[in-house]
Scaffold this motif. Structure first.
Motif, short mmCIF file in Angstrom:
data_model
loop_
_atom_site.label_atom_id
_atom_site.label_comp_id
_atom_site.label_asym_id
_atom_site.label_seq_id
_atom_site.Cartn_x
_atom_site.Cartn_y
_atom_site.Cartn_z
N LYS A 1 39.98 39.77 51.09
CA LYS A 1 41.14 39.35 50.29
C LYS A 1 40.80 38.13 49.43
O LYS A 1 41.26 38.00 48.30
CB LYS A 1 42.32 39.01 51.21
CG LYS A 1 43.05 40.25 51.73
CD LYS A 1 44.22 39.86 52.62
CE LYS A 1 45.03 41.08 53.04
NZ LYS A 1 46.00 40.74 54.10
N GLN A 2 39.99 37.26 50.02
CA GLN A 2 39.62 36.06 49.28
C GLN A 2 38.81 36.40 48.04
O GLN A 2 38.94 35.77 47.00
CB GLN A 2 38.82 35.14 50.20
CG GLN A 2 38.73 33.71 49.69
CD GLN A 2 37.92 32.83 50.61
OE1 GLN A 2 37.61 33.24 51.73
NE2 GLN A 2 37.58 31.65 50.14
N THR A 3 37.95 37.42 48.17
CA THR A 3 37.18 37.85 47.01
C THR A 3 38.10 38.39 45.92
O THR A 3 37.86 38.21 44.73
CB THR A 3 36.17 38.94 47.44
OG1 THR A 3 35.38 38.45 48.52
CG2 THR A 3 35.26 39.32 46.28
N MET A 4 39.18 39.04 46.35
CA MET A 4 40.07 39.72 45.40
C MET A 4 40.90 38.75 44.57
O MET A 4 41.37 39.13 43.49
CB MET A 4 40.98 40.70 46.14
CG MET A 4 40.24 41.89 46.72
SD MET A 4 41.29 42.94 47.75
CE MET A 4 42.36 43.68 46.52
N VAL A 5 41.10 37.53 45.06
CA VAL A 5 41.95 36.61 44.29
C VAL A 5 41.32 36.27 42.94
O VAL A 5 42.02 35.87 42.01
CB VAL A 5 42.23 35.29 45.06
CG1 VAL A 5 42.91 35.58 46.38
CG2 VAL A 5 40.97 34.49 45.25
N VAL A 6 40.01 36.45 42.84
CA VAL A 6 39.35 36.16 41.56
C VAL A 6 39.87 37.07 40.46
O VAL A 6 39.94 36.68 39.30
CB VAL A 6 37.81 36.32 41.71
CG1 VAL A 6 37.12 36.08 40.38
CG2 VAL A 6 37.27 35.38 42.77
N TYR A 7 40.25 38.28 40.83
CA TYR A 7 40.66 39.23 39.79
C TYR A 7 42.03 39.84 40.06
O TYR A 7 42.31 40.96 39.64
CB TYR A 7 39.62 40.34 39.62
CG TYR A 7 39.16 40.99 40.91
CD1 TYR A 7 38.10 40.47 41.63
CD2 TYR A 7 39.78 42.14 41.39
CE1 TYR A 7 37.66 41.07 42.80
CE2 TYR A 7 39.36 42.75 42.56
CZ TYR A 7 38.30 42.21 43.25
OH TYR A 7 37.87 42.80 44.40
N ASP A 8 42.88 39.10 40.74
CA ASP A 8 44.23 39.64 40.99
C ASP A 8 45.18 39.35 39.83
O ASP A 8 46.39 39.49 39.95
CB ASP A 8 44.80 39.09 42.30
CG ASP A 8 45.03 37.60 42.25
OD1 ASP A 8 44.71 36.98 41.22
OD2 ASP A 8 45.51 37.04 43.26
N HIS A 9 44.64 38.88 38.72
CA HIS A 9 45.45 38.57 37.54
C HIS A 9 44.63 38.91 36.29
O HIS A 9 43.41 38.90 36.34
CB HIS A 9 45.80 37.08 37.53
CG HIS A 9 44.59 36.20 37.58
ND1 HIS A 9 43.88 35.98 38.76
CD2 HIS A 9 43.91 35.53 36.62
CE1 HIS A 9 42.86 35.18 38.51
NE2 HIS A 9 42.85 34.90 37.21
N PRO A 10 45.29 39.22 35.20
CA PRO A 10 44.54 39.55 33.97
C PRO A 10 43.69 38.37 33.52
O PRO A 10 44.11 37.22 33.66
CB PRO A 10 45.66 39.83 32.95
CG PRO A 10 46.84 40.20 33.77
CD PRO A 10 46.74 39.40 35.03
N PRO A 11 42.52 38.66 32.99
CA PRO A 11 41.62 37.58 32.57
C PRO A 11 42.13 36.91 31.30
O PRO A 11 42.68 37.58 30.41
CB PRO A 11 40.30 38.29 32.32
CG PRO A 11 40.70 39.68 31.97
CD PRO A 11 41.93 39.98 32.76
N ALA A 12 41.93 35.60 31.21
CA ALA A 12 42.36 34.86 30.02
C ALA A 12 41.28 34.87 28.95
O ALA A 12 41.58 34.94 27.76
CB ALA A 12 42.71 33.42 30.41
N THR A 13 40.04 34.81 29.37
CA THR A 13 38.93 34.77 28.41
C THR A 13 37.94 35.88 28.73
O THR A 13 37.99 36.49 29.79
CB THR A 13 38.19 33.43 28.48
OG1 THR A 13 37.55 33.34 29.76
CG2 THR A 13 39.16 32.27 28.31
N ILE A 14 37.06 36.11 27.77
CA ILE A 14 36.03 37.13 27.97
C ILE A 14 35.07 36.68 29.07
O ILE A 14 34.48 37.50 29.76
CB ILE A 14 35.26 37.41 26.65
CG1 ILE A 14 34.61 38.78 26.71
CG2 ILE A 14 34.25 36.32 26.37
CD1 ILE A 14 35.62 39.91 26.74
N ASP A 15 34.97 35.38 29.21
CA ASP A 15 34.10 34.85 30.25
C ASP A 15 34.69 35.14 31.63
O ASP A 15 33.97 35.53 32.55
CB ASP A 15 33.95 33.33 30.04
CG ASP A 15 32.64 32.82 30.59
OD1 ASP A 15 31.59 33.35 30.17
OD2 ASP A 15 32.68 31.91 31.43
#
Lengths: 270, 270
Positions: free
Chosen positions: B146-160
Motif C-alpha cells: 500500500k505504501q508503494t501505491m501512494v506514489v501513484y494514487d493521484h494523477p501526476p502533476a508533471t511529466i517527471d
DNA sequence: GACGTTTTAGGATGTAGCCTCTCATACCGT
DNA sequence: ACGGTATGAGAGGCTACATCCTAAAACGTC
C-alpha cells in the motif's frame, strides 16, 4: 561517430566533486556502463569495433588501467572481446546463451532450489511455448524432435542408458525452446531444462530406474507432435500442461526418496 | 591456507615457455581461474577474505594491474567484493540478484525484445505469483504494498512525476516478487520488471502522459490487495491476469506510437 | 564524540614487450 | 620471363610491469 558525448556522464574538469550516476559503482564500473549506453545509442551491432584505448582514455579522462578494467568487465559480461594487432581493439560480441545460463546458475548455487520450484515455472511456461510453436512448426523441425525421441522410444537396457534417455527427454524441450520466436520465453525454458540436467538432486534421480517417467513422457510428447502437425495450439498447450503436471508429480516423488537418505545438496563441487 | 601452491599454474622462473592451463585465456583470466580453484579447494564461504593485493602479487608473480583485472573478473561474476581500509581486501560474496539480473540483461542486449515478448511471460507468471502470495501474505507485507501505491494514487502533476509513478507501479510487482518463496519464480518476475524499467523503448513510453495506464493499474492493484486480504488465491490470479492483459494492450499501443518515428533506423545490420 | 593516524584498495603515469596484420621482397616452379 | 607462394621486416595496438600518489575505512587518542 561522435563519442565525445559519452564523457558527459562524468566531467573531470568540474571543480567540485561531481556525483557519479550510480552510487556504489567505482570508476571502471561507471565507464563500462557509459560504454554500454554508447553501444545502445549508436546502435552498434556485434562485430563492430569500439574506439581504441588511447581514444577511450582521452574521452573519459581516466587512466589506461581504469579503461582496461572497464573493458574487462564488459569482456566478462560477454559483451566484447579484445584482439591485438593492427585494426585490433575491443569488438562487440553477442553473449552466447550457454554462458548466460552458466552465469545465472551460479546465482542459484546457494539458493537450494527444489524440484517443485522449477516445475512450477515449467507448468506455466511450457504450455505457452507449445501453443506458440503449434502454429509455426514445419516438418523439418518436427523431424528434429522425432529424431531426439528415438533415444528413448524403448525401455533402457542399462542404468547408463537410463540416464542418457533422461537427458534426451530434456533435450526435446531444449529444442522446443530454441524454436521459439520469443527469445525471452525460449531462454527461460532452456534455463529451467539446464537446471534439471545439472542439479545434483536431479542427477541422483536419473541414476535410478524410473519406467513410468519414460513411458508417460513418451506418450505425452507423441501427442504433442500430433498437435503440432495439425496446428492445434489449444491441444498442444493442454497436452504440455498435463505432461508437466505428470512429470512434476513423478519427479517430486523421486526427490522425496532420494533426499530421504543422506546426500542431497552437499556435494556441489565446481 | 597455503596459497603458494596456487602459483604452480604458471612458473615465471622457468626458462622455457610454460603453457598456460587454458589456451585463449590471458594472464588476468588465468589468475582469476586459479583463485576460483583456490576458493573451491579451501572451501571458502561467503564472508571469507582473500589474501591482500601485495600477497596475491607475490604468490602469482604478476603485477598489480593484472591482479586488479583478475579481481575485476571475479567481481563482475559476483564472486567477490572488495573493500578498502584496515582488514580490507576481496571478500567472497553470494551473487546478489541485482547483478544476476544485470548479467542476464546484457545477454538480451542485441535480441531486440518487444513489449509483447515480455508481457507474454508476465501473463503466465504474475498470476502464478499472485496465487501463491494470496494465501501467505500478512498485514505487514500488504502495508508495504500500500505504501508503494501512494506514489501513484493521484494523477501526476508533471511529466517527471509521471515517470516516477510508472517506476513505482513496477516496483509494486518487484515487491511481490521479493515476497515469493519460490526464488526462481521471484527472480524471473523481478527480471521482467527490471527489463521494463530499463529498456529504451519503455523509458520513452514513460516519458509521455498515459492516464489510462495509471488508472487501470491502480484499480487492478487495489482489487489484488483485497484478494490478498481475503486469502483468495483464485481471485488474485484472475485479477492479475486481467491486469497484465490490460497493461500489455496499453503498452503495445504506446510502443507502436513511440517506435513509429524510428523505422528509418532499421538498417543497422552488421 | 571529534580528529588524526594507519592500513588497504583505487587510480594515474610511464615504459617495455608481445601479438597480429600488412606489405614488400625473395624464392621457386613453370 | 612470369606468376604464385613464402618469408621477413615493420608498424599498430593491446598486454603487462613498476612506481607513485590518492581516497576511503577502521582504530586509537585526546
Amino acid at each position: 561517430m561522435n563519442i565525445n558525448q559519452l564523457a558527459s556522464t562524468r566531467s573531470k574538469t568540474a571543480a567540485g566533486k561531481d556525483s557519479p550516476k550510480v552510487k556504489g559503482l567505482n570508476r571502471p564500473g561507471e565507464v563500462s556502463e557509459s560504454i554500454k549506453e554508447w553501444i545502445a545509442e549508436q546502435r552498434k551491432a556485434p562485430g563492430d569495433r569500439l574506439p581504441q584505448e588511447p581514444d577511450l582514455i582521452k574521452t573519459f579522462g581516466v587512466s589506461k588501467g581504469t579503461i582496461r578494467e572497464a573493458l574487462k568487465i564488459l569482456e566478462t559480461q560477454g559483451l566484447v572481446q579484445t584482439r591485438t594487432g593492427p585494426g585490433g581493439g575491443a569488438f562487440i560480441t553477442e553473449m552466447p546463451a550457454g554462458r548466460a545460463r552458466a552465469l545465472l546458475a551460479t546465482h542459484f548455487f546457494f539458493k537450494d532450489l527444489s524440484i517443485g520450484d522449477i516445475y512450477e515455472l515449467r507448468m506455466s511456461l511450457e504450455p505457452e511455448l507449445a501453443a506458440e510453436l503449434a502454429t509455426r512448426l514445419g516438418e523439418p523441425e518436427i523431424a528434429v524432435l522425432k529424431q531426439t525421441m528415438v533415444v528413448y522410444d524403448h525401455p533402457p537396457a542399462t542404468i547408463d542408458e537410463e540416464q542418457r534417455q533422461r537427458i534426451a527427454e530434456l533435450e526435446f524441450h531444449e529444442r522446443l525452446a530454441e524454436f521459439s520466436t520469443n527469445k525471452l520465453l525460449g531462454f527461460v525454458c532452456s534455463f529451467l531444462v539446464s537446471l534439471l540436467k545439472d542439479l545434483a538432486v536431479c542427477r541422483k534421480i536419473y541414476s535410478r530406474p524410473n519406467p513410468e517417467l519414460r513411458e508417460r513422457g513418451l506418450s505425452y510428447q507423441a501427442q504433442l507432435i500430433e498437435a503440432f502437425q495439425s496446428n492445434d495450439a489449444g491441444a498442444a498447450a493442454s497436452i504440455m500442461k498435463a505432461h508437466m503436471a505428470s512429470a512434476k508429480r513423478l519427479m517430486e516423488a523421486q526427490e522425496a526418496i532420494v533426499t530421504k537418505g543422506f546426500l542431497s545438496w552437499e556435494n556441489h563441487s565446481r
